[in-house]
Scaffold this motif. Sequence first.
Motif, PDB file in Angstrom:
ATOM      1  N   GLU A  50      -8.384  -2.166  -2.061  1.00 36.06           N
ATOM      2  CA  GLU A  50      -8.651  -2.376  -3.408  1.00 36.06           C
ATOM      3  C   GLU A  50      -7.813  -1.198  -4.626  1.00 36.06           C
ATOM      4  N   PHE A  51      -7.577  -0.029  -4.075  1.00 38.95           N
ATOM      5  CA  PHE A  51      -6.600   0.644  -4.946  1.00 38.95           C
ATOM      6  C   PHE A  51      -5.569   1.226  -4.289  1.00 38.95           C
ATOM      7  N   GLU A  52      -5.082   0.543  -3.134  1.00 35.18           N
ATOM      8  CA  GLU A  52      -3.777   0.820  -2.546  1.00 35.18           C
ATOM      9  C   GLU A  52      -3.320   2.321  -2.278  1.00 35.18           C
ATOM     10  N   THR A  53      -4.436   3.022  -2.359  1.00 35.24           N
ATOM     11  CA  THR A  53      -4.448   4.580  -1.816  1.00 35.24           C
ATOM     12  C   THR A  53      -4.670   4.701  -0.705  1.00 35.24           C
ATOM     13  N   ASN A  54      -3.844   5.505  -0.019  1.00 33.91           N
ATOM     14  CA  ASN A  54      -4.039   6.122   1.451  1.00 33.91           C
ATOM     15  C   ASN A  54      -4.520   7.504   1.315  1.00 33.91           C
TER      16      ASN A  54
END
Length: 211
Positions: free
Chosen positions: A97-101
């Motif tokens: 949902e936030f394209e955060t790794n």
Amino acid sequence: MASSSQAEPSPETRQLQFEQGVAISLHLWLSLTVAVQNSLGGPSSEDKRDWFAGAVVEMFPSFVDLAKPPRKPSQKPPQEPDGDDVEATLLQVMWDEFETNVDDESEIEVADRILKVRTQCASGNFDMVEDLRRRWLATKGKTVTVQVADGDQETDWESADDDDDDDDDDDGEDEGDVEMSEAPALVAVPKERPPPEVDEDGFTKVTRKKR
């Protein structure tokens, strides 16, 4: 009789406190806060964070449902998720949902906090929720400044007075500042949503999805 009811919070109270503990835990999670501030989840990033809190809450059986007698004598209570389940969900939602790794393992702390809140609320103890609420209230009127240099991330809390000193130099560039002035919402109900219910502390009550 009055003292007895005070000593044993209702299932509804335990559920509400748990939901608030989850919501505040996510609002205090720096990785998610930065992702929302930078709209990494798109223009509806704040709504996605509200949905995120509801998704985590939905992993756990409701205290209200657990208080009901089983339909069948042989029916077993629903299984609670463990730390690995919660961590995996936190990481998956952050990526999807936030394209955060999230690579700093901060999800471990968040998941552990949520499980501790769950355990305390189950026993009618809301001390940890109150502590989280105090921590969140302490951030109101402040901003989170993330400074990236040589691949390292530094985080500082700045007061409103500090912000005033930097206004002349910023020239409107405040992408690194995360506003924390609004009370954490708990769940953004999809499609049609009823008017929000607000408790005496000013927190929006969670509306659970029908199963």
